[in-house]
Design a protein around this motif. Structure first.
Motif, short mmCIF file in Angstrom:
data_model
loop_
_atom_site.label_atom_id
_atom_site.label_comp_id
_atom_site.label_asym_id
_atom_site.label_seq_id
_atom_site.Cartn_x
_atom_site.Cartn_y
_atom_site.Cartn_z
N PRO A 171 37.79 80.02 48.56
CA PRO A 171 37.66 79.19 49.78
C PRO A 171 36.88 79.93 50.88
O PRO A 171 36.50 81.09 50.70
CB PRO A 171 39.12 78.95 50.21
CG PRO A 171 39.95 79.23 49.01
CD PRO A 171 39.20 80.27 48.23
N SER A 172 36.70 79.26 52.02
CA SER A 172 35.92 79.87 53.11
C SER A 172 36.61 81.14 53.60
O SER A 172 37.82 81.32 53.39
CB SER A 172 35.81 78.88 54.27
OG SER A 172 37.08 78.79 54.91
N GLN B 262 39.69 80.44 55.54
CA GLN B 262 40.85 80.00 54.73
C GLN B 262 41.49 81.19 54.00
O GLN B 262 42.72 81.28 53.90
CB GLN B 262 40.41 78.93 53.72
CG GLN B 262 40.26 77.56 54.36
CD GLN B 262 39.61 76.59 53.39
OE1 GLN B 262 38.49 76.80 52.92
NE2 GLN B 262 40.31 75.52 53.08
#
Ligand SMILES: Nc1ncnc2c1ncn2[C@@H]1O[C@H](COP(=O)(O)OP(=O)(O)O)[C@@H](O)[C@H]1O
Ligand SMILES: Nc1ccn([C@@H]2O[C@H](COP(=O)(O)OP(=O)(O)O)[C@@H](O)[C@H]2O)c(=O)n1
Length: 421
Positions: A402-403, A406
């Motif tokens: 994820p980013s 995140q």
């Protein structure tokens, strides 16, 4: 005759040999006194023509530093001195289930025309260097014979010079696992220190490293703040995450190996595993000392620590698929008794394609080992599995795809849950 060579030879018929030829499965064989039965030679020897001349060299210096250095140099030396068409492969010999019994060397195949040249080189090597040479020849019946060159030694020990090569079962785990403890992974400061101390006369930088080590006398009280280690393969996002954690938590960011060892890192990366791994092991103790001091004042985030040292070392020592690793629960995965234990270890994982993409975007030079990770899927799988098997503390795996934000939130949740921050 050196005691090690004597012991080594006296166990000759109990030893198992492992020949790792490119493109064929590992071949295990042993030797027995000749004319003892009808056992046939292992199949892979059948791929050689009976007029081929094969040889093995096993490095058997009693001094482990010399052994490691010499083995590291031997391949280049052989490639330089042997006739051009000579094929080189890895061979090793070990006693089943006997710790530290693995001895490494090379197996080579030479054409009949080149064999006088090859034998000259090998005789000179055996005369000057700590190697035991054997030659192998095939007979009419497909049976191969191993001949020990060191006749003086075999005479003293009253052992035969010629043996039949016979097949044997593969052991349950790759034999290189027998030598991991205190050769690839060090489980105490003293064991790693001892290796660098003994290198001082051949590697002056080893003495400089020892001079930077903290004194180990002070008994420290338990740190007040949590210590969180972030682990993972290169480009999984450790730097990105550790920087964000530092800012979010007002933490001190440390790394292993520590900054103070950077001038010598490239130097030790060229050394054989015994010396290289001892260097990284000591790095953890320097970082541990910095952690102890700083954890009285702030939370601590550490970019790589013991898990990296042990996982890369184990994954390099063992070749082949993940099932060749020492089994989960093996003592090779235990945390060193004298090394500070973090409160939490997070392992960032990423699928290979995304990792590759991030590596390309970053476009940086990589260590040879990291380059190896890219084109060697099995190596990468072994490193990740070794990470997961290390205990005391074990790592908590976090998906790093994820980013960045995140991933940060996910790890903050873990830290708050585990460390009551
Ligand atoms: N969660 C993320 N999503 C996308 N790209 C990321 C993420 N975390 C890091 N990156 C990028 O991936 C590359 C490798 O990250 P980096 O933090 O340097 O990894 P490491 O320190 O583990 O080698 C960098 O270019 C970084 O900007
Ligand atoms: N604590 C540590 C850190 C790195 N290492 C070694 O250093 C290599 C990775 O270091 P690196 O500098 O490429 O890692 P990044 O911090 O760039 O991800 C691995 O190949 C390990 O062999 C270690 O043994 N112990």
């Amino acid at each position: 005759m050196a005691r090690r060579v004597k012991t080594f030879l006296s166990q000759w018929s109990s030893r198992i040999f492992l020949l790792e030829l490119d493109g064929t499965p590992p071949l295990y064989f042993r030797v027995q006194e000749q004319h003892r039965g009808e056992e046939k030679a292992p199949r892979v020897f059948a791929q050689f023509h009976k007029q081929d001349r094969c040889y093995s060299l096993l490095v058997c210096s009693p001094d482990r530093i010399r052994r490691a250095k010499f083995y590291g140099e031997l391949k280049d030396k052989l490639l330089r001195e042997l006739p051009a068409g000579c094929d080189l492969a890895a061979i090793s010999s070990f006693l089943p289930d006997v710790r530290d019994s693995l001895v490494r060397g090379y197996f080579l195949k030479s054409s009949t025309e080149d064999s006088p040249h090859t034998e000259r080189v090998l005789r000179e090597l055996e005369r000057r260097d700590p190697v035991l040479v054997c030659s192998y020849s095939g007979g009419e019946d497909g049976q191969w014979t191993q001949r020990l060159w060191s006749q003086a030694e075999s005479k003293t020990l009253q052992m035969p010079v010629e043996y039949s090569v016979v097949p044997t079962e593969a052991p349950p785990y790759h034999p290189s696992t027998l030598n991991i403890i205190n050769s690839d992974v060090f489980y105490s400061f003293d064991e790693a220190y001892d290796v660098l101390k003994k290198c001082g006369d051949i590697i002056p930088e080893a003495t400089s490293v020892l001079e930077t080590l903290p004194s180990r006398e002070k008994a420290r009280r338990k740190p007040d703040f949590p210590i969180v280690v972030i682990e993972g393969l290169d480009a999984t996002g450790k730097t990105t995450l550790t920087e964000s954690l530092k800012d979010t938590l007002g933490a001190t960011l440390l790394r292993s190996p520590p900054q103070s060892l950077s001038p010598w890192r490239a130097r030790f990366d060229q050394e054989p595993p015994l010396i290289r791994r001892a260097f990284y092991a000591l790095g953890n103790y320097i970082t541990a000392e910095q952690i102890s001091q700083e954890a009285m004042k702030t939370p601590i985030i550490v970019d790589r620590f013991w898990h990296s040292t042990a996982a890369y070392a184990i994954a390099t020592a063992v070749s082949g698929p993940v099932c060749n690793l020492p089994p989960a629960g093996s003592e090779v995965y235990r945390w060193p008794g004298d090394l500070l234990q973090p409160s939490l270890v997070v392992l960032l994982t990423l699928d290979p394609e995304e990792r590759e993409r991030r590596l390309r975007n970053r476009g940086q030079m990589k260590t040879d080992e990291e380059k190896e990770l890219d084109h060697n899927r099995l190596f990468r799988l072994r490193v990740e599995e070794a990470y997961r098997r290390i205990s005391g503390p074990a790592c908590v795996t976090v998906d790093a795809s994820p980013s960045a934000d995140q991933v940060l939130q996910q790890v903050l949740l873990l830290i708050r849950g585990k460390c009551h921050l």
